[in-house]
Write a protein that holds these residues in place. Structure first.
Motif, PDB file in Angstrom:
ATOM      1  N   UNK A 123      22.085 -18.776 -84.599  1.00 35.42           N
ATOM      2  CA  UNK A 123      22.157 -19.268 -85.832  1.00 35.42           C
ATOM      3  C   UNK A 123      20.707 -20.100 -86.048  1.00 35.42           C
ATOM      4  N   UNK A 124      19.885 -20.419 -84.848  1.00 33.16           N
ATOM      5  CA  UNK A 124      18.772 -21.068 -85.039  1.00 33.16           C
ATOM      6  C   UNK A 124      17.580 -20.076 -85.066  1.00 33.16           C
ATOM      7  N   UNK A 181      14.701 -24.264 -86.728  1.00 36.31           N
ATOM      8  CA  UNK A 181      15.269 -24.280 -88.060  1.00 36.31           C
ATOM      9  C   UNK A 181      16.706 -23.728 -87.993  1.00 36.31           C
ATOM     10  N   UNK A 182      17.936 -24.300 -88.807  1.00 40.32           N
ATOM     11  CA  UNK A 182      18.953 -23.620 -88.824  1.00 40.32           C
ATOM     12  C   UNK A 182      19.388 -23.679 -90.173  1.00 40.32           C
ATOM     13  N   UNK A 223      18.959 -17.631 -79.667  1.00 41.13           N
ATOM     14  CA  UNK A 223      18.071 -17.953 -81.035  1.00 41.13           C
ATOM     15  C   UNK A 223      16.995 -16.928 -81.261  1.00 41.13           C
ATOM     16  N   UNK A 224      16.776 -16.711 -82.746  1.00 41.30           N
ATOM     17  CA  UNK A 224      15.655 -16.076 -83.063  1.00 41.30           C
ATOM     18  C   UNK A 224      14.404 -16.484 -82.750  1.00 41.30           C
ATOM     19  N   UNK A 229      11.690 -21.446 -72.848  1.00 36.75           N
ATOM     20  CA  UNK A 229      12.547 -20.979 -72.444  1.00 36.75           C
ATOM     21  C   UNK A 229      14.135 -21.690 -72.219  1.00 36.75           C
ATOM     22  N   UNK A 230      13.833 -22.987 -72.388  1.00 33.69           N
ATOM     23  CA  UNK A 230      15.083 -23.683 -72.450  1.00 33.69           C
ATOM     24  C   UNK A 230      15.812 -23.502 -73.803  1.00 33.69           C
ATOM     25  N   UNK A 231      14.901 -23.321 -74.814  1.00 31.90           N
ATOM     26  CA  UNK A 231      15.732 -22.969 -76.190  1.00 31.90           C
ATOM     27  C   UNK A 231      16.327 -21.637 -76.253  1.00 31.90           C
TER      28      UNK A 231
END
Length: 689
Positions: free
Chosen positions: A36-37, A55-56, A2-3, A27-29
């Motif tokens: 795309x997230x 956000x996506x 993710x960004x 860390x989980x994310x």
């Protein structure tokens, strides 16, 4: 991956690091979501700073509030209010904590109502559009089952609350943070649908992105503004701690404000610090006007450096950030909507917007917390407090009250509304002025509560609810509620909070030229010595203005001379104990009697054409005579006139009053004399047949 905004590397460099729970979630994310997230850590939303926003594009938005709480230390009551499970004293036992569920949901509401242009209109047109933003609360030190047992299972029959959770909130424990479980949640919230959302359009996505990542203002976008000499002196003054600017409309006050804000931004940058410029306005309509003025300044700056807020919105945002509960008073049964709104306005100003001690104990949280939009020096913090402590300008601080000028209120107005003789009014007001403490005693229905506020209005000469405070005593009411006590903080520790009577005394003391009235309903239901404590002496008229040291604080305190206390006492309730003799000596007792023979009541009854009403009133007069002569009852049990007042033109109400108000009361009065009770009830029932 993710960004992350800011990047994980920049988050690691923050002065105040994320909590253990925040790091665990980040860390989980990082390892679970693809590119795309977008994951925003404590994003800046013009005052609001939620912990995490996911956000996506084409999917939606999720606000995540993180709590490193041990749930075993808290309990949630039937109204879902949070309290300490093991309080150390009575003050802690009554200290209500901010609900993390409501805190997260408040961020969602603010996105629609304040932050993202156009969302409020979409929400009003189609409530389904409110659901593309969802919320989650992550409890790091609990598993999902423990969270459900605390916040879901006890309320399984509360379908409204269950629906609220279904459409708005996911409650997460540490075991919820596994890839399969978390992606199932995202699928249920339509984040990972195979087709782009028709509600979360590209335009809305870009609007969110613009607000979550503020753009940079370039010098070329500004204008060449010619400042006067006086304006330049103010704009480039870097020595004054604070200043006030006055001028007529169009004299350039806001222009100076904008330029001064940009210069302050430059100064802070030159000192090697990140600017946080707060601009508060009492006028809610000036927010966009000030931003427009800022955009005209010829300078380079980041928009994220500036927060422009209405003063009241700023207070609300800070309370939500710091977990301070926001409470609204309930409308009284005898209050009109207009009266209630006036009281609400006064209540909010006194309790929150003009409360000098609102943020006491939160100084370090305000100065150091990542989630706050302040990182202040001691001097800057003191300047901020000076701003908060100043009373709001009258037109903005109490817009509801100032929208309508205060109505004059005279003896004539009182006698029109309250069924009391002119002589009784003169006697009561003279007694209140003489003693300053009066208890209105009488049976239910004689108008004690209704009269108390209106006698205050009459003595003021106007209907100013801001100078009236009303409380109701009960068996659990204490000194800690009334005067002050230590209350627990959400982030640990305690702070000393002042009670309703302490605050009202301070308000009266600050405005000694006008009378203030403190009204206590059901005064004999409380343990009065326990509630008043050392102030039992100070409320006596001869000791008004005398100082005494408070139990909880090394402070000399006084009850001001312009404060009047009116209590109400039900003489027909056999379950109540006699009033404390020490307090009895400090109050005068005025017996309120039924006003069935007053001119005002007769005019009220003349509105009704049903002859049964007149007959019931006459029967009640006869009944009162019998009650007053009964050795086991007496005048304190007579039936009051309020049962017949304020009724609609529909005459069927008299049947309801007799059957369901008067007859049950007679059952209570003559519980030990069935024959007398039946005889008197039959007389009333025969009239309405």
């Amino acid at each position: 991956m993710a960004q992350f905004i800011p990047s994980i590397e920049k988050i690691q460099q923050l002065r105040v690091q994320p909590t253990e729970g925040e790091w665990y979630l980040l860390r989980f994310l990082e390892k679970t979501l693809d590119d795309s997230f977008e994951v925003y850590f404590t994003p800046f939303l013009n005052g609001d700073r939620p912990d995490v926003i996911i956000m996506r594009k084409g999917g939606g938005v999720m606000i995540v509030e993180v709590k490193d709480w041990d749930l075993d230390l808290y309990e949630v009551d039937e109204k879902r209010h949070w309290y300490l499970k093991h309080p150390k004293n009575e003050g802690e036992a009554h200290a209500r904590l901010s609900s993390p569920v409501q805190q997260a949901y408040k961020y969602k509401e603010n996105l629609f109502d304040f932050h993202i242009h156009g969302l409020l209109e979409l929400k009003i047109k189609d409530i389904r559009r409110f659901n593309f933003v969802t919320c989650a609360v992550y409890f790091h030190n609990a598993n999902e089952e423990e969270v459900k047992s605390k916040l879901v299972n006890p309320f399984e029959k509360d379908y409204k609350y269950q629906n609220f959770l279904k459409y708005n909130i996911d409650l997460l424990g540490r075991d919820s943070l596994n890839e399969q479980r978390f992606k199932k949640i995202l699928y249920s919230r339509y984040f990972m649908s195979s087709r782009p959302s028709q509600i979360f359009t590209d335009d809305i996505y870009q609007s969110f992105k613009h607000h979550l990542t503020p753009t940079r203002h370039l010098m070329s976008e500004g204008e060449a503004i010619q400042y006067s000499e006086d304006q330049r002196d103010l704009i480039y003054d870097d020595k004054s701690r604070s200043w006030r600017v006055k001028g007529v409309v169009g004299s350039g006050k806001t222009t100076v404000l904008a330029a001064k804000a940009v210069e302050s931004c430059k100064r802070v940058l030159a000192e090697g610090r990140t600017p946080r410029i707060l601009i508060l306005t009492y006028n809610i309509t000036l927010k966009n006007f000030i931003r427009d003025k800022l955009s005209r300044v010829r300078a380079d700056f980041e928009w994220s450096y500036f927060t422009i807020l209405n003063y009241n919105k700023f207070i609300g945002t800070m309370m939500n950030e710091l977990g301070i509960p926001f409470e609204m008073p309930q409308q009284g049964p005898e209050e009109t909507h207009k009266q209630y709104m006036r009281r609400v306005s006064s209540y909010l100003n006194d309790r929150y917007y003009n409360n000098r001690n609102l943020f006491k104990g939160y100084e370090e949280s305000i100065k150091n917390r990542n989630g706050s939009f302040f990182k202040l020096t001691k001097t800057e913090y003191e300047v901020l407090l000076d701003l908060i402590r100043q009373e709001n300008p009258e037109p903005e601080s109490n817009p509801i009250q100032n929208a309508v000028d205060l109505d004059k209120y005279t003896k004539t107005d009182f006698l029109y509304e309250v069924f009391m003789t002119s002589e009784a009014f003169d006697e009561l007001t003279a007694l209140l002025k003489l003693k300053q403490n009066v208890i209105l005693q009488g049976a239910p229905g004689v108008g004690k509560t209704f009269s108390a506020k209106r006698i205050a209005y009459a003595m003021m000469g106007e209907k100013d609810s801001s100078r009236i405070e009303m409380v109701q005593f009960h068996q659990n009411y204490s000194y800690e509620d009334f005067i002050m006590s230590y209350k627990p903080l959400e982030n640990g520790g305690f702070e000393l909070k002042s009670g309703v009577f302490y605050n009202f005394c301070k308000r009266a003391e600050a405005n000694k030229g006008k009378p203030y009235f403190f009204i206590i309903d059901e005064i004999n239901r409380g343990n009065l010595s326990k509630i008043f404590g050392e102030l039992l002496m100070l409320i006596e008229k001869d000791y008004r203005g005398t100082e005494i040291k408070l139990a909880y604080r090394n402070e000399l305190f006084t009850v001001p001379e312009n404060l009047y206390i009116i209590g109400m006492m039900n003489t027909a309730d056999r379950s109540l104990a006699m009033i404390d003799y020490a307090l009895r000596r400090r109050f005068s007792f005025y017996s309120m009697k039924p006003g069935l023979d007053t001119d005002g009541f007769k005019k009220e009854m003349a509105r009704h054409s049903d002859e049964r009403i007149q007959k019931v009133v006459y029967a009640v007069k006869v009944l009162n005579d019998k009650i007053s002569k009964d050795d086991s009852l007496g005048e304190g049990f007579c039936i009051g006139h309020s049962y017949f007042c304020g009724k609609k033109a529909d005459e069927s109400w008299i049947e309801s009053v007799v059957k369901y108000d008067l007859c049950p009361m007679l059952d209570e009065y003559w519980f030990d004399s069935k024959e007398t009770c039946k005889s008197e009830k039959d007389k009333l029932l025969d009239i309405i047949k």
